[in-house]
Design a protein around this motif. Structure first.
Motif, PDB file in Angstrom:
ATOM      1  N   ARG A  17       0.830  -1.213   0.000  1.00 51.90           N
ATOM      2  CA  ARG A  17       0.000   0.000   0.000  1.00 51.90           C
ATOM      3  C   ARG A  17       0.865   1.264   0.000  1.00 51.90           C
ATOM      4  O   ARG A  17       0.548   2.240  -0.683  1.00 51.90           O
ATOM      5  CB  ARG A  17      -0.903   0.021   1.230  1.00 51.90           C
ATOM      6  N   TYR A  56       4.104   1.791  -0.913  1.00 50.10           N
ATOM      7  CA  TYR A  56       4.948   2.073  -2.075  1.00 50.10           C
ATOM      8  C   TYR A  56       4.187   2.764  -3.194  1.00 50.10           C
ATOM      9  O   TYR A  56       4.679   3.749  -3.764  1.00 50.10           O
ATOM     10  CB  TYR A  56       5.590   0.781  -2.582  1.00 50.10           C
ATOM     11  N   PRO A  57       2.997   2.283  -3.588  1.00 57.12           N
ATOM     12  CA  PRO A  57       2.261   3.028  -4.615  1.00 57.12           C
ATOM     13  C   PRO A  57       1.832   4.420  -4.162  1.00 57.12           C
ATOM     14  O   PRO A  57       1.668   5.321  -4.993  1.00 57.12           O
ATOM     15  CB  PRO A  57       1.037   2.144  -4.893  1.00 57.12           C
ATOM     16  N   ALA A 100       9.782   6.359  -3.205  1.00 60.99           N
ATOM     17  CA  ALA A 100       9.662   4.902  -3.148  1.00 60.99           C
ATOM     18  C   ALA A 100      11.009   4.195  -3.269  1.00 60.99           C
ATOM     19  O   ALA A 100      11.237   3.193  -2.574  1.00 60.99           O
ATOM     20  CB  ALA A 100       8.690   4.419  -4.223  1.00 60.99           C
ATOM     21  N   ASP A 138      -0.802  -3.887 -10.759  1.00 57.59           N
ATOM     22  CA  ASP A 138      -0.267  -2.575 -10.426  1.00 57.59           C
ATOM     23  C   ASP A 138       1.248  -2.681 -10.364  1.00 57.59           C
ATOM     24  O   ASP A 138       1.804  -3.482  -9.600  1.00 57.59           O
ATOM     25  CB  ASP A 138      -0.836  -2.103  -9.089  1.00 57.59           C
ATOM     26  N   LYS A 141       3.735  -0.754  -9.220  1.00 59.96           N
ATOM     27  CA  LYS A 141       4.402  -0.491  -7.947  1.00 59.96           C
ATOM     28  C   LYS A 141       4.000  -1.507  -6.882  1.00 59.96           C
ATOM     29  O   LYS A 141       4.807  -1.846  -6.006  1.00 59.96           O
ATOM     30  CB  LYS A 141       4.092   0.930  -7.480  1.00 59.96           C
ATOM     31  N   ARG A 142       2.787  -1.981  -6.943  1.00 65.13           N
ATOM     32  CA  ARG A 142       2.375  -3.030  -6.007  1.00 65.13           C
ATOM     33  C   ARG A 142       3.170  -4.308  -6.276  1.00 65.13           C
ATOM     34  O   ARG A 142       3.571  -5.015  -5.352  1.00 65.13           O
ATOM     35  CB  ARG A 142       0.882  -3.285  -6.138  1.00 65.13           C
ATOM     36  N   HIS A 200       4.743   6.143 -14.400  1.00 65.95           N
ATOM     37  CA  HIS A 200       3.542   6.728 -13.806  1.00 65.95           C
ATOM     38  C   HIS A 200       3.439   8.217 -14.113  1.00 65.95           C
ATOM     39  O   HIS A 200       2.348   8.737 -14.376  1.00 65.95           O
ATOM     40  CB  HIS A 200       3.567   6.502 -12.295  1.00 65.95           C
ATOM     41  N   ARG A 229      -0.502   3.087 -13.248  1.00 67.10           N
ATOM     42  CA  ARG A 229       0.442   2.019 -12.927  1.00 67.10           C
ATOM     43  C   ARG A 229      -0.106   0.660 -13.322  1.00 67.10           C
ATOM     44  O   ARG A 229       0.521  -0.364 -13.066  1.00 67.10           O
ATOM     45  CB  ARG A 229       0.743   2.018 -11.416  1.00 67.10           C
ATOM     46  N   ASP A 230      -1.287   0.641 -13.934  1.00 66.29           N
ATOM     47  CA  ASP A 230      -1.948  -0.608 -14.298  1.00 66.29           C
ATOM     48  C   ASP A 230      -1.292  -1.193 -15.545  1.00 66.29           C
ATOM     49  O   ASP A 230      -1.324  -0.588 -16.618  1.00 66.29           O
ATOM     50  CB  ASP A 230      -3.434  -0.350 -14.540  1.00 66.29           C
TER      51      ASP A 230
END
Length: 660
Positions: free
Chosen positions: A222, A224-225, A232, A286, A288-289, A350, A356-357
């Motif tokens: 959670r 990081y994004p 990050a 995601d 970054k996730r 991003h 980020r998807d």
């Protein structure tokens, strides 16, 4: 000490300069932060080579004062933090970050430098809390723009401060049994085995939470994004390392090792985190996730090495313990390098696309060629494939576990093969994860207008990312470059000799001789060049014919015909369905005229975090119910409030009477 003090002073100067709004002053502040990282890296490297120092300022902090000691172990983590800071600060120059982010980021760097240099309990806790608060402010920096940031910041605040409470309880209990709170005094403390067990378990919980170890990892994917793009990398490349530093410092240094079952727990947590993290990274869409779960995976691999080192040390196998800890610390260095690179590239994506998807990206190879090439380097390193730097440290970790089998007894004969299997499975899933991220996100056709309109990042961002890529390549081609610093750090906590002092080679069974990482890289480069030359030669000799390929009447290939990140992960999801327990739903919308005619079909699929669902959601639901019932206690009656105070005071007096 002068270099270290200069680094802290530069961080404070950068924070003060970032307060005004003029762009020129802002750029100067970011440049000063990068300079602070350079100075800190030099100070850390000097400490790892034997030029350590100590200082005590008794009036600067309450209780024990400000105790600073930079030994080889602390110097290693200081050097890593400084190097990551250089890349992140250069990447963030001209990024247009909010003023709060520009002010807090240098303070965050100062806190990251203070933790490994702490020489006493009060100084360590002060640095840890400063690190927690500054990182929380950075995570919540964009809460006005994105509502999801508020929830992420809340999760992070709760988890990081619960971890701080357990660390504080453990270290204060340790200091209570010593003559002072200095680390030298803690090492000389004589404690009972039960007291040591309580201290180790309490501190392990807090350090594992900071490192993102399962089941205390829920804040990480959670936060990081939610963090700004150039923050990050600092969190993933530097902050999570402090959890590993704490386990090594307390478990192997201050408590001087411990029983074997301590390190079974560490090793089991590491293996569980590695497998759980890489599975969820393989399922994530995601970007970054995905990288956040990858950090959980890599910190798990590091804890496998730390756990094996403690296990061997408790078993009396000093050289094996030193080799395993060397592999773990080398992976800390490599992870900091390639994760900094990947997060900076993800931040550039991003910023350029607004998403980020991975299912909405694609086509970035032609629109962002430099970012694509740099992300490819990071993906290769994170996949633990030669000639990436992640391959070197994971190979060394495997070798330390495999060669321990003949001499580790029955317990090692059962534990080490399981750890080897976990590392091997993790490496395979990591390859699939980053093939998905790079192939779908960069090489596929664009799947959204935002991806089609993407433009390359500014030069400063490219330079910062390229520095991290250069570090990855340097560590891959010449890993022996950092071995002297690692050896000094290892012998600081495991005085068992120098397990790795010369060149790093990969010895292959049934093949005479040895192959070095440089030769592997040259061989791969030569093979790729030869294949490309052969293809060009054959294509040039064949007659050219212009003809439309047979396409079944469907026309040219479109983005809808290519794999998405979700479909790419579907086979793995089916294999690990019992572990992941994915959820799916189909919504069918019929036309108004007839229920038999379908207007739209919507399919939704997600892979929830089972730990969060099974552990955290019931606890949160119980807390909500308890809070609702507790409202009855606050009915506005002054007499009832006075009775609460009377009963509480009576209970405290009873407890004190029993204790005394």
């Amino acid at each position: 000490m002068i270099l270290y003090a200069c680094a802290l002073g530069l961080c404070l100067a950068a924070a003060l300069l970032a307060l005004p709004r003029p762009r020129a002053i802002t750029v100067a502040a970011e440049a000063i932060t990068a300079l602070a990282g350079v100075v800190a890296a030099v100070a850390g490297v000097r400490a790892t080579l034997g030029h350590g120092w100590s200082a005590w300022l008794p009036d600067l902090l309450p209780l024990g004062g400000l105790r600073l000691t930079l030994d080889p172990l602390g110097g290693l983590f200081t050097a890593i933090t400084g190097a990551v800071t250089v890349c992140a600060a250069i990447h963030g120059i001209g990024s247009g970050a909010a003023r709060a982010t520009r002010v807090v980021m240098p303070l965050f760097v100062a806190a990251l430098l203070l933790v490994p240099a702490a020489g006493g309990v009060s100084t360590f806790l002060f640095g840890w809390e400063l690190m927690a608060m500054t990182s929380l402010l950075l995570v919540a920096a964009e809460h006005r723009d994105r509502p999801s940031v508020r929830k992420a910041a809340l999760w992070y605040a709760v988890m990081t401060h619960l971890g701080l409470v357990t660390i504080m309880c453990g270290l204060c209990y340790l200091a209570a049994g010593a003559t002072g709170d200095g680390f030298d005094q803690l090492r000389a403390a004589e404690l009972s085995p039960i007291a040591k067990d309580v201290i180790f378990l309490a501190t392990l919980a807090g350090f594992a939470a900071k490192a993102g170890i399962v089941p205390l990892h829920v804040w990480l994917p959670r936060a990081y994004p939610a963090a700004p793009g150039h923050v990050a990398p600092l969190m993933s490349g530097a902050m999570v390392n402090m959890g590993v530093y704490g386990v090594v410092r307390v478990g192997l240094d201050l408590l001087r090792g411990g029983p074997v079952w301590w390190w079974w727990i560490v090793l089991a947590l590491g293996a569980l985190s590695a497998l759980y993290g890489v599975l969820h990274a393989a399922m994530a869409t995601d970007l970054k996730r995905l990288l956040g779960y990858s950090s959980t995976e890599n910190m798990g691999l590091v804890l496998i090495g730390v756990g094996a080192a403690g296990f061997f040390a408790a078993d009396g196998a000093g050289p094996l313990a030193a080799l395993a800890l060397t592999a773990a610390l080398l992976h800390v260095v490599n992870h900091a390098a390639f994760k900094t690179l990947l997060f900076q590239a993800a931040g550039s994506v991003h910023r350029a696309t607004g998403t980020r998807d991975l299912d909405a990206l694609g086509g970035l190879r032609t629109r962002m060629p430099y970012t694509t090439a740099l992300f490819a380097v990071g993906a290769l390193c994170a996949s633990a494939l030669p000639p990436g730097n992640g391959f070197v440290s994971e190979w060394l970790l495997l070798q330390s576990l495999i060669h321990a089998l003949p001499a580790s007894g029955v317990a090692g004969a059962v534990t080490m093969p399981l750890a080897v299997g976990a590392i091997a499975l993790t490496a395979g899933l990591a390859v699939a994860t980053f093939v998905k991220a790079f192939g779908v996100g960069f090489l596929a056709r664009p799947r959204s207008p935002a991806a089609e309109r993407a433009v390359e990042s500014p030069r400063t961002a490219i330079c910062g990312t390229a520095l991290a890529a250069a570090a990855c390549l340097l560590l891959a081609l010449d890993p022996a470059l950092v071995l002297p610093t690692l050896t000094e750090a290892v012998t600081r906590v495991i005085p068992a000799g120098r397990p790795v002092t010369g060149e790093v080679t990969l010895r292959l069974s049934a093949i005479t001789g040895s192959i070095s990482p440089v030769l592997i890289a040259l061989a791969l480069a030569g093979a790729v060049t030869a294949v490309l030359s052969l293809v060009r030669t054959v294509a040039a000799r064949r007659p050219r014919r212009t003809a439309r390929l047979w396409d079944c009447g469907a026309g040219p290939v479109s983005a809808r015909m290519e794999y998405t990140a979700t479909s790419f992960a579907e086979p793995l999801q089916r294999v690990f369905v019992d572990a992941l327990q994915p959820e799916s739903a189909i919504d069918v919308t019929a036309v108004k005229e007839s229920a038999y005619l379908v207007q739209r079909v919507r399919f939704r699929a997600r892979v929830p975090d089972r730990v969060e669902r099974r552990l955290y959601e019931p606890v949160l639901a119980a807390a909500v119910r308890l809070g609702a019932r507790a409202r009855r206690l606050a009915d506005g009656s002054v007499h009832r409030y006075l009775s609460y105070g009377f009963y509480a005071l009576t209970g405290v007096l009873i407890v004190l009477a029993v204790i005394s």
